[in-house]
Design a protein around this motif. Sequence first.
Motif, mmCIF file in Angstrom:
data_model
loop_
_atom_site.group_PDB
_atom_site.id
_atom_site.type_symbol
_atom_site.label_atom_id
_atom_site.label_comp_id
_atom_site.label_asym_id
_atom_site.label_seq_id
_atom_site.Cartn_x
_atom_site.Cartn_y
_atom_site.Cartn_z
ATOM 1 N N PRO A 18 -27.909 -49.788 -16.330
ATOM 2 C CA PRO A 18 -27.604 -48.416 -15.680
ATOM 3 C C PRO A 18 -27.956 -48.341 -14.273
ATOM 4 O O PRO A 18 -27.690 -47.250 -13.518
ATOM 5 C CB PRO A 18 -28.655 -47.754 -16.797
ATOM 6 C CG PRO A 18 -29.540 -48.779 -17.361
ATOM 7 C CD PRO A 18 -28.755 -49.982 -17.352
ATOM 8 N N THR A 19 -28.903 -49.079 -13.849
ATOM 9 C CA THR A 19 -29.557 -48.644 -12.189
ATOM 10 C C THR A 19 -29.647 -50.010 -11.597
ATOM 11 O O THR A 19 -29.656 -51.051 -12.167
ATOM 12 C CB THR A 19 -30.832 -47.947 -12.330
ATOM 13 O OG1 THR A 19 -31.883 -48.987 -13.015
ATOM 14 C CG2 THR A 19 -30.814 -46.702 -13.292
ATOM 15 N N GLU A 20 -29.669 -49.767 -10.274
ATOM 16 C CA GLU A 20 -29.981 -51.155 -9.543
ATOM 17 C C GLU A 20 -31.178 -51.773 -9.814
ATOM 18 O O GLU A 20 -31.283 -52.965 -9.695
ATOM 19 C CB GLU A 20 -29.735 -50.869 -8.141
ATOM 20 C CG GLU A 20 -28.321 -50.306 -7.544
ATOM 21 C CD GLU A 20 -28.219 -50.407 -6.271
ATOM 22 O OE1 GLU A 20 -29.112 -50.615 -5.315
ATOM 23 O OE2 GLU A 20 -26.926 -49.923 -5.557
ATOM 24 N N LEU A 21 -32.256 -50.994 -9.983
ATOM 25 C CA LEU A 21 -33.419 -51.631 -10.165
ATOM 26 C C LEU A 21 -33.445 -52.588 -11.549
ATOM 27 O O LEU A 21 -33.804 -53.728 -11.467
ATOM 28 C CB LEU A 21 -34.588 -50.812 -10.549
ATOM 29 C CG LEU A 21 -36.046 -51.041 -10.855
ATOM 30 C CD1 LEU A 21 -36.284 -52.244 -9.818
ATOM 31 C CD2 LEU A 21 -37.004 -49.980 -10.830
ATOM 32 N N ILE A 22 -32.757 -51.903 -12.627
ATOM 33 C CA ILE A 22 -32.484 -52.817 -13.853
ATOM 34 C C ILE A 22 -31.840 -53.874 -13.505
ATOM 35 O O ILE A 22 -32.141 -55.200 -14.022
ATOM 36 C CB ILE A 22 -32.005 -51.921 -14.960
ATOM 37 C CG1 ILE A 22 -33.171 -50.760 -15.473
ATOM 38 C CG2 ILE A 22 -31.604 -52.598 -16.292
ATOM 39 C CD1 ILE A 22 -32.640 -49.961 -16.228
ATOM 40 N N PHE A 23 -30.706 -53.855 -12.513
ATOM 41 C CA PHE A 23 -29.982 -55.183 -12.261
ATOM 42 C C PHE A 23 -30.671 -56.103 -11.908
ATOM 43 O O PHE A 23 -30.738 -57.378 -12.076
ATOM 44 C CB PHE A 23 -28.820 -54.553 -11.507
ATOM 45 C CG PHE A 23 -27.928 -55.751 -10.935
ATOM 46 C CD1 PHE A 23 -27.009 -56.207 -11.822
ATOM 47 C CD2 PHE A 23 -28.456 -56.371 -9.738
ATOM 48 C CE1 PHE A 23 -26.047 -57.359 -11.374
ATOM 49 C CE2 PHE A 23 -27.429 -57.700 -9.661
ATOM 50 C CZ PHE A 23 -26.597 -58.037 -10.201
ATOM 51 N N ASP A 24 -31.616 -55.816 -10.785
ATOM 52 C CA ASP A 24 -32.427 -56.447 -10.045
ATOM 53 C C ASP A 24 -33.553 -57.345 -11.156
ATOM 54 O O ASP A 24 -33.973 -58.408 -10.776
ATOM 55 C CB ASP A 24 -33.169 -55.807 -8.894
ATOM 56 C CG ASP A 24 -32.260 -55.681 -7.667
ATOM 57 O OD1 ASP A 24 -31.137 -56.243 -7.820
ATOM 58 O OD2 ASP A 24 -32.650 -54.756 -6.932
ATOM 59 N N LEU A 25 -33.977 -56.342 -11.883
ATOM 60 C CA LEU A 25 -34.882 -56.971 -12.831
ATOM 61 C C LEU A 25 -34.228 -58.294 -13.854
ATOM 62 O O LEU A 25 -34.934 -59.040 -14.132
ATOM 63 C CB LEU A 25 -35.673 -56.044 -13.858
ATOM 64 C CG LEU A 25 -36.407 -55.093 -13.105
ATOM 65 C CD1 LEU A 25 -36.857 -53.655 -13.943
ATOM 66 C CD2 LEU A 25 -37.783 -55.799 -12.759
ATOM 67 N N PHE A 130 -41.954 -55.568 -6.892
ATOM 68 C CA PHE A 130 -40.973 -54.554 -6.636
ATOM 69 C C PHE A 130 -41.595 -53.148 -6.151
ATOM 70 O O PHE A 130 -41.235 -51.944 -6.063
ATOM 71 C CB PHE A 130 -40.228 -54.003 -8.053
ATOM 72 C CG PHE A 130 -39.181 -55.091 -8.301
ATOM 73 C CD1 PHE A 130 -37.965 -54.859 -7.893
ATOM 74 C CD2 PHE A 130 -39.335 -56.304 -8.944
ATOM 75 C CE1 PHE A 130 -36.815 -55.925 -8.361
ATOM 76 C CE2 PHE A 130 -38.376 -57.267 -9.374
ATOM 77 C CZ PHE A 130 -36.958 -56.892 -8.797
ATOM 78 N N GLY A 131 -42.666 -53.515 -5.483
ATOM 79 C CA GLY A 131 -43.314 -51.928 -4.812
ATOM 80 C C GLY A 131 -43.929 -51.124 -5.715
ATOM 81 O O GLY A 131 -43.710 -49.875 -5.264
ATOM 82 N N GLY A 132 -44.511 -51.474 -6.811
ATOM 83 C CA GLY A 132 -44.944 -50.243 -7.736
ATOM 84 C C GLY A 132 -43.938 -49.771 -8.387
ATOM 85 O O GLY A 132 -44.139 -48.780 -9.104
ATOM 86 N N ARG A 133 -42.471 -49.959 -8.440
ATOM 87 C CA ARG A 133 -41.458 -49.252 -9.074
ATOM 88 C C ARG A 133 -41.518 -49.470 -10.724
ATOM 89 O O ARG A 133 -40.872 -48.723 -11.292
ATOM 90 C CB ARG A 133 -40.008 -49.583 -8.553
ATOM 91 C CG ARG A 133 -40.285 -49.096 -7.217
ATOM 92 C CD ARG A 133 -38.780 -49.813 -6.360
ATOM 93 N NE ARG A 133 -37.557 -49.259 -6.885
ATOM 94 C CZ ARG A 133 -36.350 -49.871 -6.617
ATOM 95 N NH1 ARG A 133 -36.385 -50.911 -5.870
ATOM 96 N NH2 ARG A 133 -35.185 -49.046 -7.117
ATOM 97 N N LEU A 134 -42.246 -50.194 -11.180
ATOM 98 C CA LEU A 134 -42.453 -50.270 -12.643
ATOM 99 C C LEU A 134 -43.723 -49.822 -13.124
ATOM 100 O O LEU A 134 -44.132 -49.973 -14.457
ATOM 101 C CB LEU A 134 -42.679 -51.816 -12.824
ATOM 102 C CG LEU A 134 -41.285 -52.645 -12.994
ATOM 103 C CD1 LEU A 134 -40.601 -52.819 -11.681
ATOM 104 C CD2 LEU A 134 -41.473 -53.979 -13.734
ATOM 105 N N THR A 135 -44.521 -48.892 -12.373
ATOM 106 C CA THR A 135 -45.914 -48.460 -12.908
ATOM 107 C C THR A 135 -45.666 -47.503 -13.988
ATOM 108 O O THR A 135 -46.591 -47.655 -14.933
ATOM 109 C CB THR A 135 -46.238 -47.637 -11.649
ATOM 110 O OG1 THR A 135 -46.622 -48.495 -10.483
ATOM 111 C CG2 THR A 135 -47.761 -47.048 -12.118
ATOM 112 N N MET A 136 -44.458 -46.724 -14.160
ATOM 113 C CA MET A 136 -44.391 -45.830 -15.174
ATOM 114 C C MET A 136 -44.018 -46.654 -16.408
ATOM 115 O O MET A 136 -44.299 -46.286 -17.533
ATOM 116 C CB MET A 136 -43.267 -44.718 -15.129
ATOM 117 C CG MET A 136 -43.299 -43.948 -16.124
ATOM 118 S SD MET A 136 -41.917 -42.334 -15.688
ATOM 119 C CE MET A 136 -42.550 -41.535 -14.290
ATOM 120 N N ALA A 137 -43.008 -47.741 -16.257
ATOM 121 C CA ALA A 137 -42.733 -48.550 -17.427
ATOM 122 C C ALA A 137 -43.769 -49.080 -17.981
ATOM 123 O O ALA A 137 -43.914 -49.297 -19.141
ATOM 124 C CB ALA A 137 -41.540 -49.575 -16.736
#
Length: 410
Positions: A18-25, A130-137
């Motif tokens: 669904p998203t670029e971040l998920i692709f990168d993960l 990833f610069g804190g982009r997984l904090t909510m997850a």
Amino acid sequence: MNKKKIINDPVYGFITIPTELIFDLIAHPYFQRLRYIKQLGMTHLVYPGALHTRFHHALGAMYLMATALETLRGKGHNITPEEEEAVTIAILLHDIGHGPFSHALENTIIDGIAHEDISSMLMNKLNEQFGGRLTMAISIFNDTYPSQFLHHLVSSQLDMDRLDYLNRDSFFTGVSEGVISSERIIKMLNVKNDHVVVDEKGIYSIEKFLIARRLMYWQVYLHKTVIAGEEVLTKIFKRGRKLIADGEELFATPALMHFLKNRISRDAFMNEDHHLETFACLDDTDIMASVKVWASHPDFVLSTLCKNMVQRNLFRVDITNECPDEAFVEQLRQKAVEKYGITYDEAAAYFVFTTSIRNNAYSPGDGNIGILMKNGQVKDIAEASDNSNLVALAKTVKKHILCYNKELLN
């Protein structure tokens, strides 16, 4: 680079990233490692098709999460785009902490630490990268996020993890008893008082889900030959660790050698980064490469266990409701001492031993499955159902196991 990829999954068809971040993960080495970790450990020794991986399962759970979020939004529940991405990441990474052969070596490689703890640690590492982009997850995964129902979709008695693995494991093993209507169950999901519940008309699908889970445990996950394979693997690891402690030279990959040489405590693993980084290099191939080499080792115990694993000459496993007869166990151990020329302690540790297993398909009160009745009340599935079998499913069944080499009966 186009990161809007689709993946062809044998269970669901096309899965969209669904998203670029998920692709990168997904592209990250921590996640790619899951390609080389079997979902069902040693189950392929019983069901030859059970060669699917944690990578398959994580993507499948991600797919089901997207369907669940769409359903809940359609019923008027507010889920922001940020929450959608975060809960999708949480389910995608929920098994990233599994070690080689999944559950088979859990608590053997590292004492007292579960794969969920390691998943959380690896997610924190990824969050730094990833610069804190997984904090909510991470907050959703750890159940500290205010909207608690999002955590229930990731981890509960009716989460996307269970809905995927039952159908997927059934598909690859060929055990049809595990087939559930995950699509219908998801369409029946709702939220009440910040908890995931099931609309009343979905009650029979939930009954089928619980029965399917019980049957899959006895027919697949706790099949006596699967237990035999896992016990052999555990004994191999323990013997290898003992020989190294005694000064023996053993072949092993650097990552595996780290855990053979060092008995790492939970505190050390949680607080010293290099242990986690080394663990993230371990997969099934590290173990099997060593097992194949150790099959020629001069130590009788190690080489015999390894040859038995490679040749699928596994322990005989007797599963009973009562403790095994002590006189019979003692007789088998004495036979092992005489037949193999080993010590009594070696016989008891590696060739004739007892253990136990426990199973219950449903645990009332442990994040229970709530049924949303037409009058707005929420009832536990065991109370709402007219199926008396559900009461039995809520009971923990304990069985005793005796493992020994078949040739000791001769």
